[in-house]
Scaffold this motif. Structure first.
Motif, PDB file in Angstrom:
ATOM      1  N   CYS A  88       0.848  -1.188   0.000  1.00 37.08           N
ATOM      2  CA  CYS A  88       0.000   0.000   0.000  1.00 37.08           C
ATOM      3  C   CYS A  88       0.885   1.241   0.000  1.00 37.08           C
ATOM      4  O   CYS A  88       2.028   1.204   0.474  1.00 37.08           O
ATOM      5  CB  CYS A  88      -0.898   0.022   1.238  1.00 37.08           C
ATOM      6  N   PHE A  89       0.381   2.347  -0.530  1.00 33.43           N
ATOM      7  CA  PHE A  89       1.116   3.601  -0.471  1.00 33.43           C
ATOM      8  C   PHE A  89       1.262   4.044   0.986  1.00 33.43           C
ATOM      9  O   PHE A  89       0.475   3.653   1.855  1.00 33.43           O
ATOM     10  CB  PHE A  89       0.378   4.688  -1.263  1.00 33.43           C
ATOM     11  N   ASP A  90       2.276   4.880   1.238  1.00 30.82           N
ATOM     12  CA  ASP A  90       2.536   5.365   2.591  1.00 30.82           C
ATOM     13  C   ASP A  90       1.287   6.014   3.188  1.00 30.82           C
ATOM     14  O   ASP A  90       0.640   6.845   2.547  1.00 30.82           O
ATOM     15  CB  ASP A  90       3.675   6.391   2.592  1.00 30.82           C
ATOM     16  N   GLY A  91       0.977   5.620   4.404  1.00 33.64           N
ATOM     17  CA  GLY A  91      -0.114   6.240   5.137  1.00 33.64           C
ATOM     18  C   GLY A  91      -1.490   5.693   4.822  1.00 33.64           C
ATOM     19  O   GLY A  91      -2.465   6.057   5.506  1.00 33.64           O
ATOM     20  N   VAL A  92      -1.604   4.821   3.823  1.00 39.24           N
ATOM     21  CA  VAL A  92      -2.932   4.353   3.399  1.00 39.24           C
ATOM     22  C   VAL A  92      -3.609   3.523   4.485  1.00 39.24           C
ATOM     23  O   VAL A  92      -4.771   3.758   4.839  1.00 39.24           O
ATOM     24  CB  VAL A  92      -2.831   3.555   2.085  1.00 39.24           C
ATOM     25  N   VAL A  93      -2.916   2.529   5.023  1.00 40.47           N
ATOM     26  CA  VAL A  93      -3.548   1.640   6.003  1.00 40.47           C
ATOM     27  C   VAL A  93      -3.986   2.413   7.232  1.00 40.47           C
ATOM     28  O   VAL A  93      -5.120   2.272   7.711  1.00 40.47           O
ATOM     29  CB  VAL A  93      -2.592   0.484   6.382  1.00 40.47           C
ATOM     30  N   ASP A  94      -3.107   3.266   7.753  1.00 39.24           N
ATOM     31  CA  ASP A  94      -3.466   4.056   8.937  1.00 39.24           C
ATOM     32  C   ASP A  94      -4.632   4.999   8.638  1.00 39.24           C
ATOM     33  O   ASP A  94      -5.516   5.196   9.480  1.00 39.24           O
ATOM     34  CB  ASP A  94      -2.261   4.867   9.421  1.00 39.24           C
ATOM     35  N   THR A  95      -4.638   5.592   7.443  1.00 41.58           N
ATOM     36  CA  THR A  95      -5.725   6.492   7.068  1.00 41.58           C
ATOM     37  C   THR A  95      -7.049   5.758   6.985  1.00 41.58           C
ATOM     38  O   THR A  95      -8.078   6.238   7.477  1.00 41.58           O
ATOM     39  CB  THR A  95      -5.425   7.174   5.723  1.00 41.58           C
ATOM     40  N   LEU A  96      -7.049   4.584   6.376  1.00 44.40           N
ATOM     41  CA  LEU A  96      -8.282   3.799   6.268  1.00 44.40           C
ATOM     42  C   LEU A  96      -8.811   3.427   7.650  1.00 44.40           C
ATOM     43  O   LEU A  96     -10.022   3.508   7.908  1.00 44.40           O
ATOM     44  CB  LEU A  96      -8.032   2.537   5.443  1.00 44.40           C
ATOM     45  N   ARG A  97      -7.919   3.049   8.528  1.00 44.87           N
ATOM     46  CA  ARG A  97      -8.362   2.674   9.870  1.00 44.87           C
ATOM     47  C   ARG A  97      -8.880   3.899  10.642  1.00 44.87           C
ATOM     48  O   ARG A  97      -9.850   3.793  11.402  1.00 44.87           O
ATOM     49  CB  ARG A  97      -7.229   1.996  10.634  1.00 44.87           C
ATOM     50  N   GLN A  98      -8.248   5.057  10.433  1.00 47.32           N
ATOM     51  CA  GLN A  98      -8.721   6.263  11.100  1.00 47.32           C
ATOM     52  C   GLN A  98     -10.097   6.677  10.575  1.00 47.32           C
ATOM     53  O   GLN A  98     -10.983   7.065  11.346  1.00 47.32           O
ATOM     54  CB  GLN A  98      -7.722   7.407  10.894  1.00 47.32           C
ATOM     55  N   LEU A  99     -10.286   6.601   9.269  1.00 45.35           N
ATOM     56  CA  LEU A  99     -11.587   6.925   8.687  1.00 45.35           C
ATOM     57  C   LEU A  99     -12.664   5.977   9.210  1.00 45.35           C
ATOM     58  O   LEU A  99     -13.776   6.396   9.536  1.00 45.35           O
ATOM     59  CB  LEU A  99     -11.512   6.849   7.161  1.00 45.35           C
ATOM     60  N   HIS A 100     -12.318   4.706   9.285  1.00 44.19           N
ATOM     61  CA  HIS A 100     -13.262   3.712   9.797  1.00 44.19           C
ATOM     62  C   HIS A 100     -13.616   4.011  11.251  1.00 44.19           C
ATOM     63  O   HIS A 100     -14.803   3.978  11.637  1.00 44.19           O
ATOM     64  CB  HIS A 100     -12.644   2.321   9.666  1.00 44.19           C
ATOM     65  N   ALA A 101     -12.593   4.319  12.063  1.00 45.59           N
ATOM     66  CA  ALA A 101     -12.827   4.633  13.474  1.00 45.59           C
ATOM     67  C   ALA A 101     -13.655   5.896  13.639  1.00 45.59           C
ATOM     68  O   ALA A 101     -14.379   6.049  14.633  1.00 45.59           O
ATOM     69  CB  ALA A 101     -11.488   4.780  14.204  1.00 45.59           C
ATOM     70  N   SER A 102     -13.546   6.804  12.669  1.00 48.22           N
ATOM     71  CA  SER A 102     -14.301   8.060  12.725  1.00 48.22           C
ATOM     72  C   SER A 102     -15.740   7.903  12.254  1.00 48.22           C
ATOM     73  O   SER A 102     -16.505   8.876  12.275  1.00 48.22           O
ATOM     74  CB  SER A 102     -13.593   9.127  11.880  1.00 48.22           C
ATOM     75  N   GLY A 103     -16.100   6.710  11.790  1.00 48.20           N
ATOM     76  CA  GLY A 103     -17.486   6.444  11.441  1.00 48.20           C
ATOM     77  C   GLY A 103     -17.844   6.532   9.975  1.00 48.20           C
ATOM     78  O   GLY A 103     -19.029   6.414   9.620  1.00 48.20           O
ATOM     79  N   TYR A 104     -16.856   6.734   9.098  1.00 41.00           N
ATOM     80  CA  TYR A 104     -17.152   6.779   7.665  1.00 41.00           C
ATOM     81  C   TYR A 104     -17.409   5.369   7.137  1.00 41.00           C
ATOM     82  O   TYR A 104     -16.697   4.420   7.481  1.00 41.00           O
ATOM     83  CB  TYR A 104     -15.992   7.408   6.894  1.00 41.00           C
ATOM     84  N   GLY A 105     -18.440   5.242   6.271  1.00 37.01           N
ATOM     85  CA  GLY A 105     -18.641   3.986   5.573  1.00 37.01           C
ATOM     86  C   GLY A 105     -17.664   3.916   4.414  1.00 37.01           C
ATOM     87  O   GLY A 105     -17.427   4.917   3.741  1.00 37.01           O
ATOM     88  N   MET A 106     -17.094   2.739   4.140  1.00 38.56           N
ATOM     89  CA  MET A 106     -16.082   2.628   3.092  1.00 38.56           C
ATOM     90  C   MET A 106     -16.283   1.362   2.268  1.00 38.56           C
ATOM     91  O   MET A 106     -16.687   0.321   2.791  1.00 38.56           O
ATOM     92  CB  MET A 106     -14.681   2.662   3.696  1.00 38.56           C
ATOM     93  N   ALA A 107     -15.987   1.487   0.983  1.00 39.61           N
ATOM     94  CA  ALA A 107     -16.114   0.368   0.055  1.00 39.61           C
ATOM     95  C   ALA A 107     -15.064   0.522  -1.038  1.00 39.61           C
ATOM     96  O   ALA A 107     -14.404   1.571  -1.146  1.00 39.61           O
ATOM     97  CB  ALA A 107     -17.511   0.324  -0.549  1.00 39.61           C
ATOM     98  N   ILE A 108     -14.899  -0.513  -1.845  1.00 42.11           N
ATOM     99  CA  ILE A 108     -13.957  -0.485  -2.966  1.00 42.11           C
ATOM    100  C   ILE A 108     -14.710  -0.753  -4.260  1.00 42.11           C
ATOM    101  O   ILE A 108     -15.528  -1.680  -4.342  1.00 42.11           O
ATOM    102  CB  ILE A 108     -12.837  -1.523  -2.798  1.00 42.11           C
ATOM    103  N   ALA A 109     -14.449   0.064  -5.271  1.00 45.79           N
ATOM    104  CA  ALA A 109     -14.949  -0.164  -6.627  1.00 45.79           C
ATOM    105  C   ALA A 109     -13.733  -0.234  -7.542  1.00 45.79           C
ATOM    106  O   ALA A 109     -13.072   0.774  -7.777  1.00 45.79           O
ATOM    107  CB  ALA A 109     -15.889   0.956  -7.066  1.00 45.79           C
ATOM    108  N   SER A 110     -13.442  -1.413  -8.040  1.00 48.19           N
ATOM    109  CA  SER A 110     -12.228  -1.617  -8.824  1.00 48.19           C
ATOM    110  C   SER A 110     -12.545  -2.370 -10.105  1.00 48.19           C
ATOM    111  O   SER A 110     -13.545  -3.084 -10.206  1.00 48.19           O
ATOM    112  CB  SER A 110     -11.206  -2.410  -8.001  1.00 48.19           C
ATOM    113  N   SER A 111     -11.655  -2.218 -11.099  1.00 49.24           N
ATOM    114  CA  SER A 111     -11.761  -3.014 -12.319  1.00 49.24           C
ATOM    115  C   SER A 111     -11.080  -4.361 -12.156  1.00 49.24           C
ATOM    116  O   SER A 111     -11.215  -5.243 -13.003  1.00 49.24           O
ATOM    117  CB  SER A 111     -11.141  -2.251 -13.493  1.00 49.24           C
ATOM    118  N   ARG A 112     -10.346  -4.531 -11.078  1.00 48.33           N
ATOM    119  CA  ARG A 112      -9.704  -5.807 -10.756  1.00 48.33           C
ATOM    120  C   ARG A 112     -10.793  -6.836 -10.432  1.00 48.33           C
ATOM    121  O   ARG A 112     -11.891  -6.490  -9.978  1.00 48.33           O
ATOM    122  CB  ARG A 112      -8.774  -5.603  -9.566  1.00 48.33           C
TER     123      ARG A 112
END
Length: 428
Positions: A88-112
């Motif tokens: 992952c790019f620098d700071g991505v994992v910590d940012t995702l966990r902080q957003l999650h802890a802050s109550g944001y809903g999160m999902a992934i939309a990828s062509s993979r």
């Protein structure tokens, strides 16, 4: 200010640096199928499209190659991926966990493919962060069609008016536009700022760590500057004052400021970001030196007025816990309270860490006594650390810490557990 409750992320080039693997696989696929040669830049330009849609983008004159290209790519990918370490790019994992802890809903939309996405999400231990995942094989029409976003919103009951689509390619931004969502372009992935700007994203960020401040009201230019030029400076400080501490103070400051609408969000954010930079010159005058650093910063001097800078300097100077008088402004009150994020385990651990680093001659009992004395002097009922926002979470947490300090047996049990863990880390 946009109201965002949910965030849909692209994966390749937004969360993970997969370009080397994708380009290598695509070039091997082109060679095996005997297709006209392409440059690595041409391969990167298609990242974000479904595999079945890539041939039409590169070789529109060749028909009936879509399925064969996709199947060959997937077969080669499964071999090459074993030899390439994708991070992952620098700071991505910590940012995702902080957003999650802050109550944001999160999902992934990828062509993979969905299977591949699940593999990487499990690898990065992020399964609990995302409410759902949509791969290129989950929808009838891939990016830039709105289908992936609309599928997610329909599945989770999200309103597109409160959803942000974040990605590194114009395909992502166009997908978000077509779904009538807000959009965020990240400039560190596979397409440049100039290329992304043509798709007219609502915001552009140079690091994913800037995302939460921006969607919570901070100017994108301010967040991009702070996240790329200021936050990294904390890497040189002691364990208790590195990036995680700076970001904690920023997050807490913005949360507290939400109760005080008269405050300028950019000023709150910058004050919190600069508050401990003076540690470069030692602890004793760090609050004064932090204010000096803030006042001399060229970006700050360009972006804010002299009066605003004066207020921020005073707020930084007033944040120190040992200050005997109340901060001179609400900005000082906010950063002072945010810097005093009171969590018993964290405070005791940082006290032990500081003692082990600066008093190596002490034995376990000596460190316990030093820890106990420090907690009483700073956090006890008569300690010098004051919480001046009675409605903040810190007021409640301080009372809980008072109870631990008063219970000598409980304090010793917590100390022994943390001291043993820190000793093992130091000895490894």
């Amino acid at each position: 200010m946009m109201t965002i409750k949910n965030i849909i992320f692209d994966f390749d080039g937004t969360l993970a640096d997969t370009a080397p693997l994708i380009v290598a696989t695509m070039q091997a696929t082109v060679a095996e199928l005997g297709l006209p040669q392409v440059t690595d830049a041409m391969c990167r330009a298609t990242i974000g499209l479904r595999l079945e849609d890539v041939p039409a983008a590169i070789w529109p004159e060749i028909s009936d190659i879509s399925d064969r290209f996709a199947s060959t790519y997937r077969r080669i990918f499964d071999k090459i991926k074993l030899t390439v370490d994708i991070q992952c790019f620098d700071g991505v994992v910590d940012t995702l966990r902080q957003l999650h802890a802050s109550g944001y809903g999160m999902a992934i939309a990828s062509s993979r493919s969905h299977r591949s996405l699940d593999e990487y999400i499990e690898l990065y231990n992020l399964a609990d962060v995302f409410a759902t995942v949509v791969g290129g094989d989950d929808v009838a029409h891939g990016k830039p069609a709105p289908d992936p976003v609309l599928t997610i919103c329909d599945r989770l009951g999200w309103s597109t008016d409160e959803t942000l689509v974040a990605g590194d390619a114009v395909f992502d931004i166009e997908m978000g536009h077509r779904a009538r969502c807000a959009t965020c372009a990240v400039t560190y992935g596979n397409q440049s700022r100039d290329e992304l700007s043509t798709s007219l994203p609502d915001i552009m960020i140079d690091s994913l760590t800037a995302l939460q401040p921006v969607i919570e009201g901070v100017d994108a230019d301010v967040a991009n500057y702070v996240e790329t030029h200021i936050i990294p400076l904390y890497d040189r400080f002691d364990k208790a004052h590195r990036r995680d501490h700076a970001r904690m103070v920023i997050t807490q400051s913005l949360r507290l400021a939400a109760h005080m609408p008269q405050l300028n969000r950019d000023m709150v954010y910058v004050t919190a970001a600069f508050h401990d930079l003076g540690l470069a010159n030692g602890r004793e005058r760090h609050h004064i030196d932090s204010g000096i650093i803030l006042g001399r910063d060229e970006f700050v001097r360009h972006h804010f007025t002299a009066d605003q800078i004066k207020v921020m300097i005073e707020a930084v100077e007033d944040h120190r816990a040992s200050g005997k008088s109340a901060p001179r402004s609400d900005y000082g009150l906010v950063v002072a309270d945010a810097d005093r994020f009171i969590d018993a385990e964290t405070i005791i651990r940082r006290t032990i860490q500081y003692g082990m680093a600066n008093y190596p001659h002490l034995d376990r009992d000596g460190h316990f006594q030093r820890t106990s004395d420090h907690l009483i002097n700073k956090y006890g009922p008569d300690g010098y650390m004051k919480v001046r926002l009675p409605w903040s979470d810190n007021a409640t947490r301080l009372k809980q810490l008072h109870a631990i300090i008063a219970d000598g047996q409980r304090l010793r049990e917590i100390f022994d557990r943390i001291y043993s863990a820190e000793s093992r880390i130091k000895g490894s």
